[in-house]
Design a protein around this motif. Sequence first.
Motif, short mmCIF file in Angstrom:
data_model
loop_
_atom_site.label_atom_id
_atom_site.label_comp_id
_atom_site.label_asym_id
_atom_site.label_seq_id
_atom_site.Cartn_x
_atom_site.Cartn_y
_atom_site.Cartn_z
N LEU A 107 0.83 -1.21 0.00
CA LEU A 107 0.00 0.00 0.00
C LEU A 107 0.87 1.26 0.00
CD1 LEU A 107 -2.67 -1.29 2.50
CD2 LEU A 107 -2.94 -1.03 0.03
N GLU A 108 2.02 1.16 0.64
CA GLU A 108 2.95 2.30 0.64
C GLU A 108 3.46 2.57 -0.79
OE1 GLU A 108 3.30 4.36 2.83
OE2 GLU A 108 5.29 5.22 2.90
N ALA A 109 3.65 1.50 -1.55
CA ALA A 109 4.08 1.67 -2.95
C ALA A 109 3.04 2.45 -3.74
CB ALA A 109 4.33 0.30 -3.59
N ALA A 110 1.76 2.24 -3.43
CA ALA A 110 0.70 3.02 -4.09
C ALA A 110 0.72 4.46 -3.60
CB ALA A 110 -0.66 2.38 -3.81
N ARG A 111 0.85 4.63 -2.30
CA ARG A 111 0.81 5.99 -1.73
C ARG A 111 1.92 6.86 -2.29
NH1 ARG A 111 2.62 9.21 2.29
NH2 ARG A 111 4.31 7.78 2.84
N LEU A 112 3.06 6.26 -2.58
CA LEU A 112 4.22 7.01 -3.06
C LEU A 112 4.22 7.24 -4.57
CD1 LEU A 112 7.02 5.35 -0.87
CD2 LEU A 112 5.91 7.57 -0.53
N ALA A 113 3.22 6.72 -5.26
CA ALA A 113 3.20 6.83 -6.72
C ALA A 113 3.05 8.29 -7.16
CB ALA A 113 2.06 5.99 -7.30
N PRO A 114 3.58 8.62 -8.33
CA PRO A 114 3.36 9.97 -8.84
C PRO A 114 1.94 10.15 -9.36
CG PRO A 114 4.53 8.66 -10.46
CD PRO A 114 4.37 7.78 -9.25
N SER A 115 1.50 11.39 -9.40
CA SER A 115 0.17 11.66 -9.97
C SER A 115 0.22 13.04 -10.64
CB SER A 115 -0.91 11.65 -8.88
OG SER A 115 -0.61 12.62 -7.88
#
Length: 170
Positions: A30-38
Amino acid sequence: MNVIDAIKARRSVRSYQDKLVEPQKLDQILEAARLAPSANNFQDWKFVVVQDAPTRQALVKACNDQAFIAQAPVVIAACSTNPNRLMSSGQPAAAVDLAIAVDHMTLAAVELGLGTCWIGAFDAPAVAKLLDVPDGAVVVHVLPLGYPAKTSAPRPRKSASEVLCQEKFS
Ligand SMILES: Cc1cc2nc3c(=O)[nH]c(=O)nc-3n(C[C@H](O)[C@H](O)[C@H](O)COP(=O)(O)O)c2cc1C
């Protein structure tokens, strides 16, 4: 495992072991998702983590009867909280942003010995209803997560010469 190895090792997993995902591993994914660029770093997203067995079972029907979804001990619904925003290119930010976040999760899962399968075939309003997703937000992707029950061979890809060109589109 480095990123290139994870990219090469990732498969769509449609059969899962009857084994829970350790909370520490789930947190890392889930941390990998939270850190994704947007786009604009707006992070207009919410990730609904479903572990409740009856809800996972209900998701099967909402996801075109893809039964393996309930086999996975975790199902993550990647939702946009700003689904209508277009980037200046004309492309929808929500689909792009959430795809990046989900891809981060698929690769983090590989590193941790876990498997995932992108789910794009689902009834979005039905999934939203099951998960109490409010009006104004939409479910963009669904991602089952768990330990793969078997290994599968890589699916074929187009050759580099078919998809790459230099300097101009040809
Ligand atoms: C946006 C997207 C939506 C997808 N939707 C589904 C789906 O609903 N059900 C499914 O079984 N696989 C789904 N897939 C998985 C693809 O079929 C799979 O990625 C493709 O066949 C290549 O196989 P691989 O992921 O093992 O490399 C989806 C993949 C993507 C990227």
